[in-house]
Every structure is written in C-alpha cells, then in structure tokens.
Design a protein around this motif. Structure first.
Motif, PDB file in Angstrom:
ATOM      1  N   SER A 120      59.474  -7.838  72.471  1.00 16.20           N
ATOM      2  CA  SER A 120      58.164  -7.858  71.825  1.00 16.20           C
ATOM      3  C   SER A 120      57.194  -6.943  72.564  1.00 16.20           C
ATOM      4  O   SER A 120      57.362  -6.657  73.754  1.00 16.20           O
ATOM      5  N   VAL A 174      52.755 -10.234  72.530  1.00 17.09           N
ATOM      6  CA  VAL A 174      53.322 -10.802  71.301  1.00 17.09           C
ATOM      7  C   VAL A 174      54.374 -11.833  71.684  1.00 17.09           C
ATOM      8  O   VAL A 174      55.364 -11.508  72.333  1.00 17.09           O
ATOM      9  N   LEU A 210      57.500 -14.213  71.540  1.00 12.99           N
ATOM     10  CA  LEU A 210      58.804 -14.197  70.894  1.00 12.99           C
ATOM     11  C   LEU A 210      59.657 -15.279  71.550  1.00 12.99           C
ATOM     12  O   LEU A 210      60.564 -15.004  72.332  1.00 12.99           O
ATOM     13  N   ASP A 242      59.340 -16.641  65.048  1.00 15.10           N
ATOM     14  CA  ASP A 242      58.270 -15.733  65.453  1.00 15.10           C
ATOM     15  C   ASP A 242      58.420 -14.343  64.853  1.00 15.10           C
ATOM     16  O   ASP A 242      57.490 -13.534  64.929  1.00 15.10           O
ATOM     17  N   LEU A 243      59.579 -14.056  64.246  1.00 15.77           N
ATOM     18  CA  LEU A 243      59.739 -12.771  63.568  1.00 15.77           C
ATOM     19  C   LEU A 243      58.946 -12.714  62.261  1.00 15.77           C
ATOM     20  O   LEU A 243      58.568 -11.637  61.805  1.00 15.77           O
ATOM     21  N   LYS A 265      55.861 -10.287  61.294  1.00 18.22           N
ATOM     22  CA  LYS A 265      55.725  -9.266  62.339  1.00 18.22           C
ATOM     23  C   LYS A 265      56.106  -7.880  61.820  1.00 18.22           C
ATOM     24  O   LYS A 265      56.848  -7.723  60.841  1.00 18.22           O
ATOM     25  N   ARG A 266      55.617  -6.879  62.526  1.00 20.78           N
ATOM     26  CA  ARG A 266      56.015  -5.491  62.292  1.00 20.78           C
ATOM     27  C   ARG A 266      57.247  -5.231  63.156  1.00 20.78           C
ATOM     28  O   ARG A 266      57.164  -5.292  64.380  1.00 20.78           O
ATOM     29  N   VAL A 289      58.418  -9.781  56.437  1.00 21.11           N
ATOM     30  CA  VAL A 289      58.180  -8.958  57.617  1.00 21.11           C
ATOM     31  C   VAL A 289      57.754  -7.577  57.143  1.00 21.11           C
ATOM     32  O   VAL A 289      57.869  -7.247  55.957  1.00 21.11           O
ATOM     33  N   ASP A 348      55.500  -4.771  66.579  1.00 19.50           N
ATOM     34  CA  ASP A 348      55.451  -6.023  67.340  1.00 19.50           C
ATOM     35  C   ASP A 348      56.786  -6.356  67.984  1.00 19.50           C
ATOM     36  O   ASP A 348      56.832  -6.933  69.071  1.00 19.50           O
ATOM     37  N   ILE A 349      57.870  -6.004  67.293  1.00 23.62           N
ATOM     38  CA  ILE A 349      59.216  -6.380  67.719  1.00 23.62           C
ATOM     39  C   ILE A 349      60.144  -5.184  67.530  1.00 23.62           C
ATOM     40  O   ILE A 349      60.014  -4.443  66.553  1.00 23.62           O
TER      41      ILE A 349
END
Length: 358
Positions: free
Chosen positions: A142, A146, A148, A153-154, A157-158, A185, A205-206
């Motif tokens: 992350s 952010v 995780l 948590d996904l 998210k971007r 997402v 984010d991820i």
C-alpha cells in the motif's frame, strides 16, 4: 516458523475459495466461449528434430535469472550447446512482446499472461516449456498511510494494474477470491516497472510487487505507514515461449530444446544451492540484507516441471477467462498457446524429485 513482516489474512470463505482454485481449473476451462474452439495446432503432427544444434546456431535470450545462475554455477552446470548471441534486457511481458515483434529476441521466460496478451493482439508465438510454482509469488503493498490489513481493504481503492503481465492476473484472481467486483475498485493501468513510483507518489493506493522490490519498499516506507499483505493466490506458471517463426528453422528448434534443458537445470541448481544463490542474487546483485534474503527464500516454491501440460492449459484458460470477463481481451481457447511437442523436454532434463506427474 516463517519469518515475515507481511500480514496474512485468511477468512474461512477465502480459504475455501483458494483451496479450490487449482482443483476447479477444469470447470473454469470448460466455461470458455463456444466461439473460441481450439484451432488445429500448426505443425503439431511433425516430430521435433533431435540432437545438438550445429555450430554457429545462435539464439537471443531474455533470461536474466538463468544467465546469473549459469554464471554462479560455473562448471556445475552444462551450458548451452549453441551460441547465446545476446542476453536481451527484457523481462516484463510488454517489453518481451515488443522485442519479439521487432525481431530482436528469440526466446523468453514469462508468466502466462504475456502469451495470452500476444495472442489477443495477433502476434504468433507459442509456449515451449512450463514450470509450476504453487506458492504465491506476489505481495500487495500500500501507499504510505493506506491501511491494508485485510482483503476487504482493497474495496474502493486505486489498484495498479497491468493487464499484459502476471501482476494483473494476480489482481483479478485476488478480487475474485475476495468477492470484490471489478466495478468496486479503480484500475490504474501502468507497466509494472512504474508500480513503485506510483505507490511512492500516491498515484495508486495498492500495487502487487514481487521480491526483492517489496522488501526494499517496506524498508523505506514502512515507517511512513506503507503496509503489505502476502497474496494468497499463486502465480502458478512460468513459461518459456518463442515467436513461431523461430521454430521454422530446425537448428533453432534444436537450440530451443537445448535451452529448455539449461533453463530447467539452472532452476534446480539454484534450489539445491540456496546459500550461494541467496548471497549472489539477493544480497550481492539486488542489494537486500542477508536476513531479508533468508525471509524471501522461505516464500519460494520448489521448482516442478510437469510431464503433461493439462493443468497448465487449464490454468491459462482460467486466466484468459478472467481477462475476457473484464473486457480486456477477446475469448481465447488456451490450448492454442502451447506447442505440446515440447511437453516432456523440461521434465526429462531434471531428476524425478522435480517432476510433476499430472
């Protein structure tokens, strides 16, 4: 006990989904569109030439890991019986496809997604060898700050996404296992070489990262709130693949078969010499600490070469179906990606301990 700073979260639902991932491949393969019936494999009935390639036969190879393994092993490994004209600096799938199309590369090692992507854009290439690694190979990292801590948590998210690389496959499989829809997402399409920069700059984010990149990233940004979660889906297949034009020449075919031997034996050599390989590759070449090298190695899969490719084809089909379901590619019958005349070559090059009897 596994040494790892990376979190693991497995709900009962996720475990059930993941334990059935490989078992259910046949069912997934059966879901391919009827419009994508397998075309007849070109030259499938023609036997492969045997024996050593003639003097002067050359291949240009994208295989940095194999190059380093040969360098380290020295006389422990019998090198290629042909001339390596160049070890081409191309690793990511899009770069390999570009080099293939430019006529600058003859054989490469990748995950299963690049051959699928090449087929979708109409480039004629084929898989000539298969390695199975059943343990997860990616870590989801992350951006600083952010959280995780769980797969939920996904959601929202971007996520860094490269549809033509194995990281993209891992993202889609992870979302499927977690029950998160593609529309829940935001995919940020980037080549994997830009994932780290995108995380650091807050563009995503991820992002799924491999070792040793993820260790270096967490070492630098963990103090700022960057987090990491070990993937629970495997990146099962590593393949050798070639443009089909390479196989039009019998001496090239002999050289390709010889390189399959070298590649398989080099994988085994590294597995059987972990201390030397960890020091040379992770510490001396990639610049991680000896402690981190030990931890990274504990996540590695023992190399396994299947005697037949049924499972590999089914896994490739499930990857292609995920991409097609998302509208990233057209439907494809994965069987067309493989040249089964090479099916037993890698397994024949290693001891039974490293052979998968499918």
């Amino acid at each position: 006990m596994l040494l790892s700073r990376f979190r693991r979260r497995r709900s009962a639902k996720q475990m059930a989904l993941m334990s059935g991932a490989i078992i259910g491949l046949t069912l997934l393969a059966g879901c391919a569109s009827a419009s994508s019936a397998a075309p007849e494999q070109p030259s499938a009935s023609e036997p492969l030439p045997t024996g050593a390639p003639k003097d002067g036969t050359e291949l240009r190879i994208a295989g940095r890991t194999t190059q380093l393994q040969l360098e380290l092993a020295g006389e422990d490994l019998e090198g290629p019986g042909f001339t390596v004209a160049e070890w081409v600096n191309a690793a990511a799938g899009p770069d390999v496809i570009q080099a293939f199309r430019a006529g600058a590369l003859d054989i490469a090692s990748n995950a299963i997604i690049p051959p699928i992507q090449a087929h979708d854009i109409g480039f004629d290439a084929t898989i000539v060898s298969v390695l199975e690694r059943p343990l997860p190979g990616y870590v989801f990292a992350s951006a600083p700050g952010v959280d995780l801590s769980d797969w939920e948590d996904l959601r929202g998210k971007r996520i860094a996404f490269s549809q033509g690389q194995s990281q993209g496959d891992t993202v889609l499989r992870t979302l499927q296992a977690a029950g998160i829809g593609y529309d829940e997402v935001e995919f940020v399409e980037l080549p994997s070489t830009q994932f780290l920069t995108a995380l650091q700059g807050g563009q995503v984010d991820i992002a799924p990262l491999s070792e040793p990149a993820v260790t270096k990233y967490i070492d630098q940004f963990g103090k700022d709130g960057a987090d990491a979660l070990l993937a629970e889906v495997p990146d099962l297949l590593t393949v050798l693949w070639v443009p089909t034009t390479v196989l039009e020449d019998e001496e090239n075919v002999r050289a390709v078969r010889d390189y399959i031997r070298v590649w398989a034996q080099a994988q085994v050599w590294a597995w059987e010499h972990p201390d030397e390989w960890k020091q040379f590759y992770f510490v001396d070449t990639e610049g991680v600490t000896a402690e981190d090298a030990d931890r990274i190695w504990e996540l590695a899969s023992k190399p396994s070469f299947p005697t037949d490719w049924d499972t590999a084809v089914e896994w490739a089909q499930s990857s292609a179906d995920l991409l097609a379901d998302g509208g990233f590619i057209e439907d494809v019958d994965a069987e067309v990606l493989f040249d089964r005349r090479f099916e037993g070559d890698a397994a024949a090059a290693v001891s039974d301990e490293y052979v998968t009897e499918d």
